[in-house]
Design a protein around this motif. Structure first.
Motif, short mmCIF file in Angstrom:
data_model
loop_
_atom_site.label_atom_id
_atom_site.label_comp_id
_atom_site.label_asym_id
_atom_site.label_seq_id
_atom_site.Cartn_x
_atom_site.Cartn_y
_atom_site.Cartn_z
N VAL A 111 -6.15 5.55 -2.38
CA VAL A 111 -6.57 4.70 -1.28
C VAL A 111 -6.49 5.49 0.02
O VAL A 111 -5.51 6.21 0.25
CB VAL A 111 -5.66 3.45 -1.18
CG1 VAL A 111 -6.05 2.57 -0.01
CG2 VAL A 111 -5.70 2.65 -2.48
N VAL A 112 -7.52 5.37 0.86
CA VAL A 112 -7.50 6.02 2.16
C VAL A 112 -7.36 4.97 3.26
O VAL A 112 -7.82 3.83 3.10
CB VAL A 112 -8.76 6.89 2.41
CG1 VAL A 112 -8.77 8.09 1.49
CG2 VAL A 112 -10.03 6.07 2.26
N ALA A 113 -6.71 5.38 4.35
CA ALA A 113 -6.52 4.48 5.50
C ALA A 113 -6.40 5.33 6.77
O ALA A 113 -6.12 6.53 6.70
CB ALA A 113 -5.27 3.63 5.32
N ARG A 114 -6.58 4.68 7.92
CA ARG A 114 -6.47 5.39 9.20
C ARG A 114 -5.05 5.91 9.41
O ARG A 114 -4.85 7.06 9.77
CB ARG A 114 -6.86 4.47 10.35
CG ARG A 114 -8.34 4.22 10.45
CD ARG A 114 -8.73 3.45 11.70
NE ARG A 114 -7.80 2.41 12.11
CZ ARG A 114 -7.80 1.15 11.64
NH1 ARG A 114 -8.69 0.78 10.76
NH2 ARG A 114 -6.92 0.27 12.08
N ASP A 115 -4.07 5.05 9.21
CA ASP A 115 -2.68 5.40 9.48
C ASP A 115 -1.78 4.51 8.62
O ASP A 115 -2.27 3.67 7.87
CB ASP A 115 -2.35 5.26 10.96
CG ASP A 115 -2.75 3.90 11.53
OD1 ASP A 115 -2.63 2.88 10.81
OD2 ASP A 115 -3.19 3.85 12.70
N LEU A 116 -0.48 4.69 8.74
CA LEU A 116 0.45 3.92 7.91
C LEU A 116 0.40 2.43 8.22
O LEU A 116 0.51 1.60 7.31
CB LEU A 116 1.88 4.45 8.06
CG LEU A 116 2.15 5.79 7.40
CD1 LEU A 116 3.55 6.29 7.72
CD2 LEU A 116 1.95 5.71 5.90
N ASP A 117 0.24 2.08 9.49
CA ASP A 117 0.15 0.67 9.84
C ASP A 117 -1.07 0.00 9.21
O ASP A 117 -0.97 -1.10 8.67
CB ASP A 117 0.11 0.48 11.37
CG ASP A 117 1.44 0.77 12.03
OD1 ASP A 117 2.48 0.70 11.35
OD2 ASP A 117 1.43 1.05 13.24
N SER A 118 -2.21 0.67 9.27
CA SER A 118 -3.41 0.07 8.69
C SER A 118 -3.31 0.03 7.16
O SER A 118 -3.76 -0.92 6.53
CB SER A 118 -4.69 0.79 9.14
OG SER A 118 -4.68 2.13 8.75
N PHE A 119 -2.65 1.05 6.56
CA PHE A 119 -2.45 0.99 5.11
C PHE A 119 -1.55 -0.19 4.75
O PHE A 119 -1.82 -0.92 3.80
CB PHE A 119 -1.84 2.27 4.55
CG PHE A 119 -1.53 2.13 3.09
CD1 PHE A 119 -2.52 2.29 2.14
CD2 PHE A 119 -0.27 1.75 2.67
CE1 PHE A 119 -2.25 2.09 0.79
CE2 PHE A 119 0.01 1.55 1.33
CZ PHE A 119 -1.00 1.73 0.38
N SER A 120 -0.48 -0.37 5.51
CA SER A 120 0.45 -1.45 5.24
C SER A 120 -0.24 -2.81 5.29
O SER A 120 -0.06 -3.65 4.40
CB SER A 120 1.60 -1.39 6.24
OG SER A 120 2.50 -2.44 6.01
N GLN A 121 -1.05 -3.00 6.31
CA GLN A 121 -1.78 -4.27 6.42
C GLN A 121 -2.77 -4.42 5.27
O GLN A 121 -2.90 -5.49 4.68
CB GLN A 121 -2.51 -4.35 7.76
CG GLN A 121 -3.23 -5.66 7.95
CD GLN A 121 -3.85 -5.80 9.33
OE1 GLN A 121 -3.62 -4.97 10.20
NE2 GLN A 121 -4.63 -6.83 9.50
N PHE A 122 -3.48 -3.35 4.93
CA PHE A 122 -4.44 -3.36 3.82
C PHE A 122 -3.73 -3.71 2.51
O PHE A 122 -4.22 -4.51 1.72
CB PHE A 122 -5.13 -2.00 3.73
CG PHE A 122 -5.97 -1.83 2.52
CD1 PHE A 122 -7.23 -2.41 2.43
CD2 PHE A 122 -5.52 -1.08 1.44
CE1 PHE A 122 -8.01 -2.25 1.30
CE2 PHE A 122 -6.30 -0.91 0.31
CZ PHE A 122 -7.55 -1.51 0.24
N ALA A 123 -2.57 -3.10 2.28
CA ALA A 123 -1.83 -3.36 1.04
C ALA A 123 -1.44 -4.83 0.94
O ALA A 123 -1.60 -5.46 -0.11
CB ALA A 123 -0.59 -2.47 0.97
N ARG A 124 -0.94 -5.39 2.05
CA ARG A 124 -0.53 -6.80 2.05
C ARG A 124 -1.72 -7.75 1.92
O ARG A 124 -1.67 -8.72 1.18
CB ARG A 124 0.23 -7.13 3.34
CG ARG A 124 1.64 -6.61 3.38
CD ARG A 124 2.42 -7.16 4.58
NE ARG A 124 1.70 -7.10 5.84
CZ ARG A 124 1.76 -6.08 6.70
NH1 ARG A 124 2.53 -5.04 6.41
NH2 ARG A 124 1.09 -6.10 7.83
N ASP A 125 -2.78 -7.46 2.67
CA ASP A 125 -3.92 -8.38 2.72
C ASP A 125 -4.86 -8.26 1.54
O ASP A 125 -5.49 -9.24 1.15
CB ASP A 125 -4.72 -8.17 4.02
CG ASP A 125 -3.93 -8.51 5.26
OD1 ASP A 125 -2.84 -9.13 5.14
OD2 ASP A 125 -4.39 -8.14 6.36
N VAL A 126 -4.99 -7.05 1.00
CA VAL A 126 -6.01 -6.81 -0.03
C VAL A 126 -5.39 -6.52 -1.40
O VAL A 126 -5.61 -7.26 -2.36
CB VAL A 126 -6.98 -5.68 0.38
CG1 VAL A 126 -8.00 -5.40 -0.72
CG2 VAL A 126 -7.68 -6.02 1.69
#
Length: 161
Positions: A111-126
């Motif tokens: 999985v790719v993401a902009r930064d750790l915060d956006s990954f964290s939100q993506f993991a929780r939401d998706v």
């Protein structure tokens, strides 16, 4: 597997290194004239050896600084539930690779993401809301040692010898 000769193998090697080669450049590199080289490339495409062509984009340059390896465990491993989970994963652009795995876990995702915060939100939401997800385990890339889409072809040349 269809039989590949030394020219087919050479064509595959050259196109993996640079898919933007003109037919004339490719023909010269593999030791064929242009027309037979073109016919061989078309045959390799038609037979499914060459699945497509694409640009390799530097994820850092486009602002995707995080690469995560995510193992998803399914709640239940029935065929229908697993297929629903697979289909949902296929629809997520941030998931650049997914494998159904043996051992602990059901799926291994990149999985790719902009930064750790956006990954964290993506993991929780998706990711945690995918159908049939029981658990999630994540590891982050600390640095890329090797990332290549090129496949080794030396075993094909050896089989000919």
């Amino acid at each position: 597997m269809n039989t590949l000769d030394k020219f087919d193998i050479a064509i595959l090697n050259e196109l993996q290194a640079d898919a933007r080669l003109t037919n004339a450049e490719l023909a010269q590199r593999v030791g064929l004239s242009a027309a037979p080289c073109w016919r061989r490339v078309r045959a390799l495409e038609e037979q499914g050896f060459i699945k497509g062509y694409r640009a390799e984009i530097d994820r850092h340059k486009i602002g995707l600084g995080v690469l995560a390896f995510v193992r998803l465990d399914a709640d239940r491993s029935t065929g229908n539930l697993t297929r629903k989970m697979e289909e949902a994963i296929r629809q997520i652009p941030e998931v650049v690779s997914c494998h159904y795995i043996s051992g602990t876990g059901t799926f291994e995702l990149q999985v790719v993401a902009r930064d750790l915060d956006s990954f964290s939100q993506f993991a929780r939401d998706v990711l945690l809301n995918l159908p049939n997800v029981k658990d999630m385990h994540t590891s982050f890339s600390l640095g890329e040692v090797k990332a290549s889409g090129a496949l080794p072809l030396t075993h094909l040349a050896r089989a000919k010898g």
